[in-house]
Design a protein around this motif. Structure first.
Motif, short mmCIF file in Angstrom:
data_model
loop_
_atom_site.label_atom_id
_atom_site.label_comp_id
_atom_site.label_asym_id
_atom_site.label_seq_id
_atom_site.Cartn_x
_atom_site.Cartn_y
_atom_site.Cartn_z
N ASP A 34 0.83 -1.21 0.00
CA ASP A 34 0.00 0.00 0.00
C ASP A 34 0.86 1.26 0.00
O ASP A 34 0.57 2.23 -0.69
N GLN A 35 1.94 1.23 0.77
CA GLN A 35 2.82 2.40 0.84
C GLN A 35 3.53 2.61 -0.49
O GLN A 35 3.70 3.74 -0.93
N GLY A 36 3.93 1.54 -1.13
CA GLY A 36 4.57 1.66 -2.43
C GLY A 36 3.65 2.24 -3.48
O GLY A 36 4.04 3.09 -4.29
N ILE A 37 2.38 1.79 -3.47
CA ILE A 37 1.40 2.34 -4.41
C ILE A 37 1.17 3.82 -4.12
O ILE A 37 1.08 4.64 -5.04
N ALA A 38 1.09 4.18 -2.86
CA ALA A 38 0.89 5.59 -2.49
C ALA A 38 2.05 6.45 -2.95
O ALA A 38 1.84 7.56 -3.49
N TYR A 39 3.29 5.97 -2.79
CA TYR A 39 4.45 6.74 -3.26
C TYR A 39 4.41 6.88 -4.78
O TYR A 39 4.70 7.95 -5.33
N GLY A 40 4.04 5.83 -5.47
CA GLY A 40 3.94 5.90 -6.93
C GLY A 40 2.91 6.92 -7.37
O GLY A 40 3.15 7.71 -8.30
N LEU A 41 1.76 6.90 -6.73
CA LEU A 41 0.71 7.87 -7.07
C LEU A 41 1.15 9.31 -6.77
O LEU A 41 0.81 10.23 -7.51
N MET A 42 1.91 9.50 -5.69
CA MET A 42 2.40 10.85 -5.39
C MET A 42 3.37 11.33 -6.45
O MET A 42 3.35 12.50 -6.85
N VAL A 43 4.22 10.43 -6.94
CA VAL A 43 5.17 10.82 -7.99
C VAL A 43 4.40 11.18 -9.26
O VAL A 43 4.72 12.17 -9.93
N VAL A 44 3.39 10.40 -9.61
CA VAL A 44 2.58 10.71 -10.80
C VAL A 44 1.90 12.06 -10.63
O VAL A 44 1.88 12.88 -11.57
N ALA A 45 1.35 12.33 -9.45
CA ALA A 45 0.68 13.61 -9.21
C ALA A 45 1.67 14.77 -9.31
O ALA A 45 1.35 15.83 -9.87
N LEU A 46 2.88 14.59 -8.78
CA LEU A 46 3.88 15.65 -8.88
C LEU A 46 4.28 15.90 -10.33
O LEU A 46 4.43 17.05 -10.76
N LEU A 47 4.46 14.82 -11.11
CA LEU A 47 4.83 14.98 -12.50
C LEU A 47 3.71 15.66 -13.30
O LEU A 47 3.98 16.56 -14.12
N LEU A 48 2.46 15.27 -13.06
CA LEU A 48 1.34 15.93 -13.75
C LEU A 48 1.24 17.40 -13.38
O LEU A 48 1.00 18.25 -14.23
N THR A 49 1.44 17.71 -12.10
CA THR A 49 1.40 19.10 -11.67
C THR A 49 2.52 19.91 -12.33
O THR A 49 2.30 21.04 -12.78
N TYR A 50 3.71 19.31 -12.44
CA TYR A 50 4.82 20.01 -13.09
C TYR A 50 4.54 20.22 -14.56
O TYR A 50 4.85 21.27 -15.12
N ILE A 51 3.98 19.21 -15.23
CA ILE A 51 3.72 19.32 -16.66
C ILE A 51 2.62 20.34 -16.94
O ILE A 51 2.71 21.12 -17.90
N ILE A 52 1.57 20.37 -16.10
CA ILE A 52 0.46 21.30 -16.32
C ILE A 52 0.88 22.74 -16.12
O ILE A 52 0.48 23.63 -16.87
N HIS A 53 1.72 22.99 -15.13
CA HIS A 53 2.15 24.38 -14.90
C HIS A 53 3.28 24.64 -15.81
O HIS A 53 3.94 25.41 -16.05
#
Length: 65
Positions: free
Chosen positions: A46-65
């Motif tokens: 569960d923790q690994g999946i959560a870290y992966g999702l956080m990385v995806v969210a950070l990358l999407l936020t960086y790409i959108i801005h």
């Protein structure tokens, strides 16, 4: 001044001797049984999946801005 140097040398020697000898006083005997094997309860997954999702969210936020 010489007395201060001798006192320092004696205290340093005692500190070194205590640092080397005192941990062996508290050592446990090897006759104790080993700890049981850890069991997986899914927390690491569960923790690994959560870290992966956080990385995806950070990358999407960086790409959108």
């Amino acid at each position: 001044m010489e007395m201060l140097r001798v006192q320092f040398l004696v205290m340093a020697t005692l500190a070194l001797a205590m640092a080397l000898l005192l941990p062996s006083i508290n050592a446990q005997s090897s006759a104790a049984s080993p700890a049981p094997a850890p069991t997986s309860d899914g927390v690491a997954l569960d923790q690994g999946i959560a870290y992966g999702l956080m990385v995806v969210a950070l990358l999407l936020t960086y790409i959108i801005h």
